[in-house]
Scaffold this motif. Structure first.
Motif, short mmCIF file in Angstrom:
data_model
loop_
_atom_site.label_atom_id
_atom_site.label_comp_id
_atom_site.label_asym_id
_atom_site.label_seq_id
_atom_site.Cartn_x
_atom_site.Cartn_y
_atom_site.Cartn_z
N GLU A 77 69.04 3.92 -44.75
CA GLU A 77 67.84 3.13 -44.48
C GLU A 77 67.45 3.16 -43.02
N ILE A 78 66.16 3.01 -42.80
CA ILE A 78 65.62 2.95 -41.44
C ILE A 78 64.88 1.62 -41.32
N THR A 79 65.24 0.85 -40.30
CA THR A 79 64.46 -0.37 -40.07
C THR A 79 63.84 -0.31 -38.68
N VAL A 80 62.61 -0.79 -38.59
CA VAL A 80 61.92 -0.90 -37.31
C VAL A 80 61.56 -2.35 -37.13
N GLU A 81 62.05 -2.94 -36.02
CA GLU A 81 61.85 -4.36 -35.73
C GLU A 81 62.21 -5.21 -36.95
N GLY A 82 63.31 -4.85 -37.59
CA GLY A 82 63.83 -5.65 -38.69
C GLY A 82 63.25 -5.35 -40.06
N LYS A 83 62.17 -4.51 -40.12
CA LYS A 83 61.57 -4.22 -41.42
C LYS A 83 62.01 -2.84 -41.90
N MET A 84 62.42 -2.75 -43.16
CA MET A 84 62.78 -1.44 -43.69
C MET A 84 61.51 -0.60 -43.89
N ILE A 85 61.59 0.66 -43.46
CA ILE A 85 60.41 1.53 -43.49
C ILE A 85 60.36 2.33 -44.79
N GLY A 86 59.24 2.23 -45.49
CA GLY A 86 59.00 3.09 -46.65
C GLY A 86 59.44 2.50 -47.97
N TYR A 87 60.42 1.61 -47.95
CA TYR A 87 60.94 1.07 -49.21
C TYR A 87 61.05 -0.44 -49.12
N GLY A 88 60.92 -1.08 -50.25
CA GLY A 88 61.11 -2.51 -50.31
C GLY A 88 61.82 -2.84 -51.61
N SER A 89 62.49 -3.99 -51.68
CA SER A 89 63.18 -4.30 -52.93
C SER A 89 62.29 -5.11 -53.84
N PRO A 115 59.63 2.58 -53.56
CA PRO A 115 58.75 3.05 -52.48
C PRO A 115 57.59 2.07 -52.29
N LEU A 116 57.26 1.77 -51.04
CA LEU A 116 56.15 0.86 -50.77
C LEU A 116 54.84 1.63 -50.79
N PRO A 117 53.72 0.95 -51.10
CA PRO A 117 52.43 1.63 -50.99
C PRO A 117 52.18 2.07 -49.55
N LYS A 118 51.40 3.17 -49.43
CA LYS A 118 51.19 3.78 -48.11
C LYS A 118 50.66 2.80 -47.07
N HIS A 119 49.69 1.98 -47.48
CA HIS A 119 49.08 1.10 -46.48
C HIS A 119 50.07 0.07 -45.96
N GLN A 120 51.03 -0.30 -46.85
CA GLN A 120 52.06 -1.25 -46.40
C GLN A 120 52.96 -0.60 -45.35
N VAL A 121 53.32 0.68 -45.60
CA VAL A 121 54.16 1.40 -44.64
C VAL A 121 53.43 1.53 -43.30
N GLN A 122 52.12 1.86 -43.40
CA GLN A 122 51.34 1.99 -42.16
C GLN A 122 51.32 0.67 -41.39
N PHE A 128 45.02 5.17 -40.43
CA PHE A 128 43.81 5.42 -41.21
C PHE A 128 44.12 5.36 -42.70
N SER A 129 43.20 4.77 -43.48
CA SER A 129 43.34 4.82 -44.93
C SER A 129 42.96 6.22 -45.40
N ARG A 130 43.20 6.52 -46.67
CA ARG A 130 42.85 7.85 -47.19
C ARG A 130 41.38 8.15 -46.99
N TRP A 131 40.54 7.12 -47.26
CA TRP A 131 39.09 7.32 -47.13
C TRP A 131 38.69 7.54 -45.68
N GLN A 132 39.28 6.71 -44.79
CA GLN A 132 38.96 6.87 -43.37
C GLN A 132 39.36 8.25 -42.88
N SER A 133 40.52 8.70 -43.32
CA SER A 133 40.98 10.02 -42.94
C SER A 133 40.03 11.09 -43.45
N LEU A 134 39.59 10.92 -44.70
CA LEU A 134 38.66 11.89 -45.31
C LEU A 134 37.33 11.93 -44.56
#
Lengths: 265, 216, 219
Positions: free
Chosen positions: A65-77, A85-92, B126-132
């Motif tokens: 696992e990788i955590t940044v500032e205490g949050k696990m990156i990419g995955y959540g329980s 796997p977390l949704p992309k926008h959550q990871v961002q 960026f969201s997918r749309w913003q990137s697009l």
């Protein structure tokens, strides 16, 4: 500079990553503390870029696992406690305090220098045009590129483009900056201007993880150097020890080859 | 032997025909781009069913003559109880045909984009749309402009085929007056020159735009 | 859909398909030969010949094939040029395609590295030896996929010849449509058959391309 009593801002525990049959990371452990500068060195294919890209989730990782500032990156329980796997926008969102500087700069060629820096501020952080412009110009001034604000990146030298890319990363006011071989695509005479900016950031207390071939820079600026070989951390320590008294044979060989080509550190 | 006065006499009708050729082509190219951009996204989708449908759509429209597509739309829609004027059938046929070609051109453009461009967009949140919209499409449109202009020229030339379903565009006008005046040489040369003016203008405009949109 | 129609009209349609292949084959030969000739004219270095070349390319590529065919077919007799619809069809399609082929050849020649020609001259090759043994084979290898793509366009353009009743497959199917008042059968037949021909050609192009790139990679 490092303070062991603090919690690490980046923590990697037994991180594993494979491309098909090829296991590129075979269990990486790393702690990076506030205001620390960590340099990752190693031969080509050692996995050093992949390691850095995993932190920013440009590469997914399959184990550990990788955590940044205490949050696990990419995955959540989930409710049952299984990792999903977390949704992309959550990871961002979890990575919003992390900035990345790429080897190939990756400036957007159809936007001017200023627009390159402004775009994330307006589209993601939601600043008004005026606020974004002010912040962007401040960031460009910091890397001494404000005078080129209105030109397209394609007209700039590699060193200038990389400074703009650093400004673009700085504008979102990150607490951590990742550098993926920031000077490897540059002509030798342009390396200095980029390293100067990075040195200045280090002195100001930015937390930085840098994949680099510039041993001189690593020796002078970093708090900790990681030597990677075959997807494992072969040796690590403060640069004064690691470069002066390497213990593993592979690091010795690596440094010997480097000195042969570039002179002694 | 040649009597260009006859052509001059009917200049109004020819210019009306040219105007119709121009706007029908323009509308078809525009819709072709919109539909083409959507089909291109479908062709790049992760869902295999969507991707498969897009592949079939592109293959069918690129693999058959536009004359046949025109006939199918013109004859089949009434069979299904849908009666539309021939101008609309022409626009539908030209738009769909153009969309398949533009979709493939755009797909090539997306494939050529350096991966790092998208990584930077992801990294900055960026969201997918913003990137697009903000990163991919502007670059793809610029890089594929020469190919898109070529498709536009093809559509203008292919629009002459809609004369077969009695749309009074340039070709149809030339046909009508060449048979009523027995002056086919004069009228078809006139029509040819007017097409040439239109295609040359579009290609020049494309080159101008290409220079204007250069990143340097 | 009435499949028995295909029993009645099968022979006619088949004849049409064969004629489409015949017309396309004829136009392809004319296009290749004339295209090469035009390309040589355009690259000769003579200014007047180059102007002629550009004029030919611009006129044939800048106007619809339909206009070109109507001009010769309906206009020709007025100036004493009487051609049959088949002659106009094959010739018109060939002349039209030649303009595209010429430009493809030209870009093919341009993409041959200068050093190749220099090496040949250096080894004492004559101009024609250099052309036939060095330039031509390399040029063809480079442009083969583009040539096949242009041939696909040629097959599709050949449908236009039905407007002057060249007895190819579109004409045959149109006749079937008017005689039987059927629409779905003949046009689906046309769509499918054209698609089959062009699909086969594009598959062939892809195979040629992989083989060529393998050859380049092996170098």
């Amino acid at each position: 500079m490092s303070n062991v009593k603090q919690k690490p801002v980046i923590r990697m525990i037994d991180v594993k990553k494979r491309f098909g049959d090829n296991e590129v990371l075979k269990g990486i452990d790393l702690d990076v503390y506030q205001s620390e500068v960590v340099c990752i060195i190693g031969g080509s294919g050692s996995g050093k870029s992949t390691m850095l890209r995993c932190i920013d989730f440009l590469e997914t990782y399959e184990g550990g696992e990788i955590t940044v500032e205490g949050k696990m990156i990419g995955y959540g329980s989930d409710n049952a406690g299984n990792l999903k796997p977390l949704p992309k926008h959550q990871v961002q969102k979890d990575l919003r305090n992390v900035g990345m500087v790429f080897q190939q700069f990756n400036l957007w060629p159809h936007k001017s220098v200023l627009e390159n820096v402004m775009a994330p501020l307006m589209l993601v952080a939601g600043f008004s045009r005026a606020e974004a412009k002010e912040k962007a110009l401040a960031a460009l001034t910091k890397v001494d590129m404000a005078h080129k604000a209105d030109v397209f990146p394609g007209t700039l030298s590699g060193g200038q483009q990389q400074r703009v890319a650093i400004a673009r990363a700085l504008a979102k006011e990150p607490r951590i900056l990742l550098f993926d071989e920031p000077t490897s695509a540059l002509d030798p005479e342009l390396v200095g201007e980029v390293l100067k900016v990075m040195r200045q950031l280090a002195e100001e207390g930015m937390t930085m993880v840098i994949v680099t071939h510039e041993m001189g820079f690593a020796a002078q600026v970093s708090d900790k150097v990681i030597f990677l070989a075959d997807g494992r951390i072969e040796e690590q320590g403060p640069p004064s020890e690691l470069f002066a008294n390497p213990t593993s044979p592979r690091l010795k060989a690596f440094l010997a080859t480097w000195s042969e080509r570039n002179g002694t550190l | 032997m040649f009597d260009l006065g006859v052509v001059w006499e009917y200049r109004g009708a020819l210019l009306n025909g040219l105007w119709m050729t121009f706007w029908i082509s323009g509308i078809s190219i525009f819709f072709g781009f919109i539909i083409g951009a959507l089909i291109c996204q479908a062709r790049r989708a992760e869902n295999p069913v969507i991707r498969g449908l897009a592949t079939v759509y592109i293959s069918a429209l690129r693999g058959t003559p536009i004359l046949i597509q025109l006939a199918i739309i013109f004859f089949f829609l009434p069979l299904a109880g849908i009666n539309i004027p021939s101008i609309l059938a022409a626009i539908i046929a030209l738009s769909l045909n153009s969309s398949a070609f533009q979709a493939e051109i755009l797909r090539g453009g997306f494939q050529m984009l350096p991966k790092g461009q998208l990584e930077a967009a992801w990294d900055f949140g960026f969201s997918r749309w913003q990137s697009l919209i903000h990163v991919e499409l502007p670059q793809v449109a610029r890089n594929t402009l020469p190919a898109l202009v070529n498709d536009a020229i093809d559509i203008i030339k292919n629009s002459s085929l809609i004369s077969t379903i009695a749309v009074t565009e340039l070709m149809r006008v030339a046909q009508q007056y060449s048979s009523t005046t027995y002056r086919p040489i004069e009228f078809f040369i006139a029509a040819g020159l007017l097409y040439l003016v239109l295609t040359t203008a579009v290609s020049q405009a494309g080159q101008y735009l290409e220079r204007r949109l250069s990143y340097r | 859909m009435d499949l028995t129609l295909f029993v009645t009209y099968g022979p006619q349609l088949l004849k049409g398909v064969m004629f489409t292949l015949y017309v396309c084959g004829g136009a392809l030969v004319i296009g290749l030969l004339l295209g090469m000739l035009l390309c040589i004219i355009g690259r000769s270095g003579n200014r007047a010949l180059y102007v002629f070349y550009r004029l030919y390319i611009t006129l044939f590529r800048g106007t619809p094939l339909l206009v070109q065919i109507y001009l010769v077919f309906y206009g020709g007799p007025f100036v004493g040029l009487e051609f049959s619809e088949i002659q106009v069809g094959i010739g018109g399609l060939g002349l039209y395609t030649a303009a595209y082929f010429a430009e493809i050849f030209r870009s093919g020649f341009q993409s041959i590295p200068k050093g190749q020609i220099e090496a040949a001259t250096d080894l004492g090759f004559s101009r024609s030896q250099t052309f036939f043994h060095v330039s031509l084979p390399q040029m063809f290898a480079g442009v083969l996929p583009t040539l096949v793509n242009q041939t696909i366009l040629l097959v599709k353009e050949s449908a236009i010849l039905s407007v002057i009743t060249v007895p190819e497959m579109t004409t045959a199917a149109t006749r079937m449509s008017t005689e039987t008042f059927s629409v779905i059968e003949p046009y689906l037949f046309l769509g499918f058959t054209y698609w089959l021909i062009t699909f086969t050609l594009s598959r062939a192009a892809r195979r040629v391309e992989t083989r060529l790139t393998a050859y380049i990679a092996a170098r």
